[in-house]
Design a protein around this motif. Structure first.
Motif, PDB file in Angstrom:
ATOM      1  N   THR A 100      11.157   7.833  10.289  1.00 30.05           N
ATOM      2  CA  THR A 100      11.185   9.001  10.793  1.00 30.05           C
ATOM      3  C   THR A 100      10.515  10.206   9.863  1.00 30.05           C
ATOM      4  N   LYS A 101      10.093   9.494   8.566  1.00 30.03           N
ATOM      5  CA  LYS A 101       9.370  10.214   7.623  1.00 30.03           C
ATOM      6  C   LYS A 101       8.066   9.725   7.645  1.00 30.03           C
ATOM      7  N   THR A 102       6.990  10.512   7.254  1.00 29.55           N
ATOM      8  CA  THR A 102       5.625  10.268   7.029  1.00 29.55           C
ATOM      9  C   THR A 102       5.406   9.171   5.697  1.00 29.55           C
ATOM     10  N   LEU A 103       5.003   7.917   5.947  1.00 28.31           N
ATOM     11  CA  LEU A 103       4.787   7.137   4.843  1.00 28.31           C
ATOM     12  C   LEU A 103       3.524   6.930   4.568  1.00 28.31           C
ATOM     13  N   ILE A 104       3.118   6.442   3.285  1.00 27.46           N
ATOM     14  CA  ILE A 104       1.583   6.539   2.831  1.00 27.46           C
ATOM     15  C   ILE A 104       1.655   5.315   1.994  1.00 27.46           C
ATOM     16  N   GLU A 105       0.649   4.498   1.944  1.00 30.02           N
ATOM     17  CA  GLU A 105       0.361   3.399   0.880  1.00 30.02           C
ATOM     18  C   GLU A 105      -0.840   2.952   0.877  1.00 30.02           C
ATOM     19  N   SER A 106      -1.274   2.324  -0.057  1.00 27.05           N
ATOM     20  CA  SER A 106      -2.822   1.539  -0.095  1.00 27.05           C
ATOM     21  C   SER A 106      -2.477   0.073  -0.058  1.00 27.05           C
ATOM     22  N   PRO A 107      -2.562  -0.658   1.090  1.00 26.86           N
ATOM     23  CA  PRO A 107      -2.236  -1.942   1.233  1.00 26.86           C
ATOM     24  C   PRO A 107      -2.999  -2.992   0.354  1.00 26.86           C
ATOM     25  N   ALA A 108      -4.141  -2.608   0.009  1.00 25.41           N
ATOM     26  CA  ALA A 108      -4.788  -3.895  -0.862  1.00 25.41           C
ATOM     27  C   ALA A 108      -4.241  -3.480  -2.195  1.00 25.41           C
ATOM     28  N   ASN A 109      -4.022  -2.626  -2.562  1.00 27.22           N
ATOM     29  CA  ASN A 109      -3.250  -2.315  -3.943  1.00 27.22           C
ATOM     30  C   ASN A 109      -1.704  -2.482  -4.279  1.00 27.22           C
ATOM     31  N   MET A 110      -0.931  -2.362  -2.969  1.00 31.20           N
ATOM     32  CA  MET A 110       0.368  -2.638  -2.918  1.00 31.20           C
ATOM     33  C   MET A 110       1.018  -3.674  -2.175  1.00 31.20           C
ATOM     34  N   THR A 111       1.070  -3.747  -0.823  1.00 34.46           N
ATOM     35  CA  THR A 111       1.938  -4.703  -0.155  1.00 34.46           C
ATOM     36  C   THR A 111       0.950  -6.012  -0.234  1.00 34.46           C
ATOM     37  N   HIS A 112      -0.444  -6.035  -0.127  1.00 28.53           N
ATOM     38  CA  HIS A 112      -1.203  -6.926  -0.055  1.00 28.53           C
ATOM     39  C   HIS A 112      -1.881  -7.422  -1.247  1.00 28.53           C
ATOM     40  N   SER A 113      -1.675  -6.868  -2.196  1.00 28.07           N
ATOM     41  CA  SER A 113      -2.430  -7.049  -3.567  1.00 28.07           C
ATOM     42  C   SER A 113      -2.398  -8.579  -3.994  1.00 28.07           C
ATOM     43  N   SER A 114      -1.649  -9.595  -3.689  1.00 22.62           N
ATOM     44  CA  SER A 114      -1.527 -10.748  -4.199  1.00 22.62           C
ATOM     45  C   SER A 114      -2.497 -11.848  -3.216  1.00 22.62           C
ATOM     46  N   TYR A 115      -3.133 -11.113  -2.176  1.00 23.83           N
ATOM     47  CA  TYR A 115      -4.170 -11.941  -1.546  1.00 23.83           C
ATOM     48  C   TYR A 115      -5.493 -11.830  -2.513  1.00 23.83           C
ATOM     49  N   ALA A 116      -5.985 -12.891  -2.766  1.00 23.40           N
ATOM     50  CA  ALA A 116      -7.201 -13.032  -3.743  1.00 23.40           C
ATOM     51  C   ALA A 116      -8.429 -13.182  -2.809  1.00 23.40           C
ATOM     52  N   ASP A 117      -8.129 -13.553  -1.690  1.00 21.28           N
ATOM     53  CA  ASP A 117      -9.267 -13.997  -0.649  1.00 21.28           C
ATOM     54  C   ASP A 117     -10.130 -12.757  -0.146  1.00 21.28           C
ATOM     55  N   GLY A 118      -9.503 -11.404  -0.396  1.00 18.48           N
ATOM     56  CA  GLY A 118     -10.429 -10.400   0.300  1.00 18.48           C
ATOM     57  C   GLY A 118      -9.863  -9.926   1.377  1.00 18.48           C
ATOM     58  N   SER A 119      -8.916 -10.583   1.874  1.00 16.07           N
ATOM     59  CA  SER A 119      -8.335 -10.365   3.285  1.00 16.07           C
ATOM     60  C   SER A 119      -7.268  -9.252   3.009  1.00 16.07           C
ATOM     61  N   ALA A 120      -7.026  -8.488   1.842  1.00 18.63           N
ATOM     62  CA  ALA A 120      -6.033  -7.372   1.828  1.00 18.63           C
ATOM     63  C   ALA A 120      -6.882  -6.087   2.319  1.00 18.63           C
ATOM     64  N   GLY A 121      -8.141  -5.988   2.467  1.00 18.16           N
ATOM     65  CA  GLY A 121      -8.804  -4.682   2.894  1.00 18.16           C
ATOM     66  C   GLY A 121      -9.502  -4.198   1.569  1.00 18.16           C
ATOM     67  N   SER A 122      -9.890  -2.941   1.692  1.00 17.66           N
ATOM     68  CA  SER A 122     -10.496  -2.231   0.698  1.00 17.66           C
ATOM     69  C   SER A 122      -9.553  -1.684  -0.361  1.00 17.66           C
ATOM     70  N   SER A 123      -9.807  -1.648  -1.506  1.00 20.91           N
ATOM     71  CA  SER A 123      -9.074  -1.001  -2.568  1.00 20.91           C
ATOM     72  C   SER A 123      -8.833   0.391  -2.332  1.00 20.91           C
ATOM     73  N   THR A 124      -9.759   1.084  -1.736  1.00 21.44           N
ATOM     74  CA  THR A 124      -9.745   2.409  -1.328  1.00 21.44           C
ATOM     75  C   THR A 124      -9.065   2.680   0.072  1.00 21.44           C
ATOM     76  N   GLY A 125      -8.506   1.744   0.587  1.00 21.56           N
ATOM     77  CA  GLY A 125      -7.907   1.942   1.965  1.00 21.56           C
ATOM     78  C   GLY A 125      -6.482   2.398   1.774  1.00 21.56           C
ATOM     79  N   VAL A 126      -6.057   3.388   2.850  1.00 19.13           N
ATOM     80  CA  VAL A 126      -4.785   3.939   2.870  1.00 19.13           C
ATOM     81  C   VAL A 126      -4.352   3.879   4.231  1.00 19.13           C
ATOM     82  N   ARG A 127      -3.001   3.730   4.380  1.00 20.71           N
ATOM     83  CA  ARG A 127      -2.489   3.523   5.541  1.00 20.71           C
ATOM     84  C   ARG A 127      -1.252   4.795   5.663  1.00 20.71           C
TER      85      ARG A 127
END
Length: 156
Positions: A100-127
């Motif tokens: 119910t609160k607005t949440l923000i994160e950078s998937p490539a730098n946070m939740t998906h940072s362990s994906y080394a194949d580039g599938s995590a998206g842009s390091s400047t991407g924000v969700r």
């Protein structure tokens, strides 16, 4: 009984209303490379989204998730997120898809940072997962963070 279930449709409508305002605002900013939100006319699969994303009334329901990429030469993504984490009133830095609160994160730098194949998206991407706060409060927090993240021009 699940007490929040009866109000779920109302909450989702409010979140989508706010997401539309925030997405359109982001799309208008200098320093943003791309905004991905099914409610925007610029969304590449807009026609498909309109057919598939329907609410209980049959209305178009593009959701409350927005993904955008920051132009690295103009804005520092890390400084943007740090400002949100330290100073934001209505936006919370958190690794979750919804609340119910607005949440923000950078998937490539946070939740998906362990994906080394580039599938995590842009390091400047924000969700952004838009919550129930006033769209004006969300925009205020984002604007302050963008101002804090402005890269200073380098002397020639």
């Amino acid at each position: 009984m699940v007490y929040g279930l009866p109000t779920l449709p109302l909450r989702l409508k409010r979140q989508q209303y706010s997401a539309d305002i925030v997405a359109r605002w982001l799309e208008s900013l200098d320093g943003i490379d791309q905004v991905a939100y099914p409610g925007l006319e610029s969304f590449p699969q807009r026609e498909l989204a309109e057919r598939q994303m329907r609410d209980f009334d049959g209305d178009f329901a593009p959701g409350n998730m927005i993904y955008f990429t920051i132009e690295d030469a103009t804005l520092d993504t890390g400084a943007f997120l740090d400002h949100i984490a330290k100073h934001a009133y209505s936006v919370t830095l958190a690794v979750s898809l919804g609340h119910t609160k607005t949440l923000i994160e950078s998937p490539a730098n946070m939740t998906h940072s362990s994906y080394a194949d580039g599938s995590a998206g842009s390091s400047t991407g924000v969700r952004l997962s838009i919550g129930l706060e006033s769209p004006g409060d969300i925009l205020h927090d984002l604007e302050a963070a963008f101002q804090a993240a402005q890269r200073q021009p380098q002397p020639a």
